[in-house]
Design a protein around this motif. Sequence first.
Motif, mmCIF file in Angstrom:
data_model
loop_
_atom_site.group_PDB
_atom_site.id
_atom_site.type_symbol
_atom_site.label_atom_id
_atom_site.label_comp_id
_atom_site.label_asym_id
_atom_site.label_seq_id
_atom_site.Cartn_x
_atom_site.Cartn_y
_atom_site.Cartn_z
ATOM 1 N N GLN A 17 -11.794 63.629 14.487
ATOM 2 C CA GLN A 17 -11.135 62.173 14.944
ATOM 3 C C GLN A 17 -10.926 61.171 13.901
ATOM 4 N N VAL A 18 -9.748 61.595 13.870
ATOM 5 C CA VAL A 18 -9.251 61.037 12.857
ATOM 6 C C VAL A 18 -8.509 59.869 13.301
ATOM 7 N N LEU A 19 -8.765 58.793 12.862
ATOM 8 C CA LEU A 19 -7.412 57.552 12.677
ATOM 9 C C LEU A 19 -7.250 57.048 11.207
ATOM 10 N N VAL A 20 -5.758 56.992 10.809
ATOM 11 C CA VAL A 20 -5.460 56.836 9.070
ATOM 12 C C VAL A 20 -4.437 55.621 9.415
ATOM 13 N N LEU A 21 -5.192 54.546 8.434
ATOM 14 C CA LEU A 21 -4.869 52.807 8.548
ATOM 15 C C LEU A 21 -3.706 52.918 7.148
ATOM 16 N N THR A 22 -2.390 53.132 7.823
ATOM 17 C CA THR A 22 -1.141 53.146 7.001
ATOM 18 C C THR A 22 -0.758 51.566 7.286
ATOM 19 N N GLN A 23 -0.148 51.392 6.090
ATOM 20 C CA GLN A 23 0.790 50.271 5.873
ATOM 21 C C GLN A 23 2.075 49.723 4.558
ATOM 22 N N TYR A 24 1.871 50.132 3.716
ATOM 23 C CA TYR A 24 2.568 50.414 2.462
ATOM 24 C C TYR A 24 3.460 51.357 2.778
ATOM 25 N N LYS A 25 5.281 51.230 3.266
ATOM 26 C CA LYS A 25 6.393 52.405 3.852
ATOM 27 C C LYS A 25 4.936 53.179 4.188
ATOM 28 N N SER A 26 5.701 53.302 5.021
ATOM 29 C CA SER A 26 4.341 54.212 6.005
ATOM 30 C C SER A 26 5.454 55.395 6.392
ATOM 31 N N HIS A 27 6.720 54.561 6.869
ATOM 32 C CA HIS A 27 7.389 56.131 7.556
ATOM 33 C C HIS A 27 7.504 57.477 7.113
ATOM 34 N N SER A 28 7.509 57.773 5.781
ATOM 35 C CA SER A 28 6.908 59.248 5.334
ATOM 36 C C SER A 28 5.958 59.624 5.853
ATOM 37 N N LEU A 29 4.932 58.854 5.763
ATOM 38 C CA LEU A 29 4.290 59.272 6.313
ATOM 39 C C LEU A 29 3.945 59.698 7.648
ATOM 40 N N HIS A 30 4.223 58.879 8.505
ATOM 41 C CA HIS A 30 3.898 58.818 9.904
ATOM 42 C C HIS A 30 4.556 60.044 10.183
ATOM 43 N N LYS A 31 5.382 60.116 9.647
ATOM 44 C CA LYS A 31 6.873 61.223 10.067
ATOM 45 C C LYS A 31 6.033 62.656 9.364
ATOM 46 N N HIS A 32 5.630 62.948 7.933
ATOM 47 C CA HIS A 32 4.689 63.921 8.003
ATOM 48 C C HIS A 32 3.625 64.650 8.542
ATOM 49 N N LEU A 33 2.184 63.333 8.837
ATOM 50 C CA LEU A 33 1.348 63.606 10.220
ATOM 51 C C LEU A 33 1.683 63.871 11.582
ATOM 52 N N ARG A 34 3.244 63.563 11.800
ATOM 53 C CA ARG A 34 3.703 64.309 13.021
ATOM 54 C C ARG A 34 4.106 65.229 12.799
ATOM 55 N N ASP A 35 4.699 66.328 12.323
ATOM 56 C CA ASP A 35 5.514 67.638 11.470
ATOM 57 C C ASP A 35 4.337 68.091 11.097
ATOM 58 N N GLY A 36 3.264 67.637 10.641
ATOM 59 C CA GLY A 36 2.723 68.816 10.295
ATOM 60 C C GLY A 36 1.057 68.918 10.740
ATOM 61 N N TRP A 37 0.643 67.473 11.548
ATOM 62 C CA TRP A 37 -1.084 67.114 11.316
ATOM 63 C C TRP A 37 -0.628 67.457 13.549
ATOM 64 N N SER A 38 0.003 67.141 13.798
ATOM 65 C CA SER A 38 -0.320 67.444 15.398
ATOM 66 C C SER A 38 -0.292 68.342 16.140
ATOM 67 N N ILE A 39 -2.130 68.674 15.848
ATOM 68 C CA ILE A 39 -2.630 70.064 16.114
ATOM 69 C C ILE A 39 -4.305 69.897 16.532
ATOM 70 N N PHE A 40 -4.880 68.715 16.685
ATOM 71 C CA PHE A 40 -5.690 68.691 17.448
ATOM 72 C C PHE A 40 -5.241 68.376 19.391
ATOM 73 N N ASN A 41 -6.240 68.853 19.596
ATOM 74 C CA ASN A 41 -6.293 68.507 21.221
ATOM 75 C C ASN A 41 -7.105 67.607 21.943
ATOM 76 N N PRO A 42 -6.114 66.645 22.624
ATOM 77 C CA PRO A 42 -6.419 65.295 22.332
ATOM 78 C C PRO A 42 -7.800 65.577 23.887
ATOM 79 N N GLU A 43 -7.848 66.709 24.662
ATOM 80 C CA GLU A 43 -8.118 66.521 25.921
ATOM 81 C C GLU A 43 -9.541 66.811 25.903
ATOM 82 N N LEU A 44 -9.809 67.450 24.177
ATOM 83 C CA LEU A 44 -11.215 67.264 24.134
ATOM 84 C C LEU A 44 -11.309 66.160 22.555
#
Length: 428
Positions: free
Chosen positions: A53-80
């Motif tokens: 259960q991870v919240l990543v607090l982002t701010q400075y020039k975060s587009h690259s980070l958001h894209k990486h989290l989407r592409d590389g870390w969409s691996i958890f199951n929200p139903e769990l």
Amino acid sequence: MSKETLILILAIDRGVGSAPLTEHRTKAAVPFGGKYRVIDFTLANCLHSGLRQVLVLTQYKSHSLHKHLRDGWSIFNPELREFITPVPPQMRESQDWYAGPFDAIRQNRYLIERSQAERILILDGGVVYRMDYAELVQAHADSGAAVTVAVRAVRGAGSGTQAGVELGEREHILGFRPPVGDPGGSGSRFGVRAEMDLEDDEQPEQFETMGVFVFDRRFLIEEMTRYDQRRQAAGGTLPDTDLALDVVAPLTSLHQVQAYRFGQARGRVTPDRYWCDLASVDAYYQANMGLLRAEPPLDLYQAEWTIHTHQGQYPPARTVPGTRSGNEGIFVNSMLAAGTVISGGGVNHSILFPRVRVNDGAIVEASILFTGVVVGEGAHLRNCIVEKGVEIPRGMRIGFDLKADRERFCVSPQGVVVVTKIDQQASG
């Protein structure tokens, strides 16, 4: 334990000392080790520790980070009730951005309050290390402390960027000391490896923080309320630069603040005691070059604690003869990521990220080339960090005349040349 622990990863830091590398991205999104991003190490620790259960607090020039989290870390199951969710400033109470680490936590109080977690694990997403957080959280629960702070043993100046820690009996924290700063101005001691600091047995062992904190959820909410009251009494402003110095330090005399020693035997990850905050260009360069040692301080090949990341579907790296010379492409003691082609060039003691191309007669020595870099025919690079997508013109030499290099590029105190773009007029 996963549902009892909410993780907040602070990824709001630009990284002042490593500014050339964070011109287009936040510090947590800086490439590292040939295929990874810095935040991958913190997220992999969460994954292997069973804390999801991870919240990543982002701010400075975060587009690259958001894209990486989407592409590389969409691996958890929200139903769990598993998730990795980026949280930029929500501005629920005002139009203010995050003013610092604790303010970022305070602005997301509503997420903490509605969580059913008993503990809040706060992590710095801009450092590289391996750690079994499950053991840390268990040690916190066993101690009955209100706050537990992960500390690492150092000698001498330590990292120069983290607060020092004074330990009492039974690992109770008595107080904190401000960071000493980088004594030489070079970043050479920025926590590249704890054992390096421990080799000098003549100096007494000391401890410093690591950017890892465990709070009891109820206590953290109460502390945020007290902080808001102090802030209002101070006219709406309070210092907020360091969680240890500005938030936890005042609690040591009133509440139990416990230390957890990093690199001990307990836990499922090899206790290599590696920790690096990449706080300068030189620290970043040295940390990457350290991966090329015969016995690297950080073992990326530890099978039971793999570092997950996103990597495009690129073809295998390869060497081919040069189109003009017919010479074989060669590489020695280097890391080559997928999609890289060495076509008649030579690579020695270097790290090449995906889709790099080294053309006929080009030489790359002791350098780090980010994704998509092209090194033109006959070019020669030495002690360089080359930004994503940069094309080095044919015949260009970088890293041999630092005086001339300083007129075109950023050069670190230890002579590492950071190439973020090429002035085509100057190169032509």
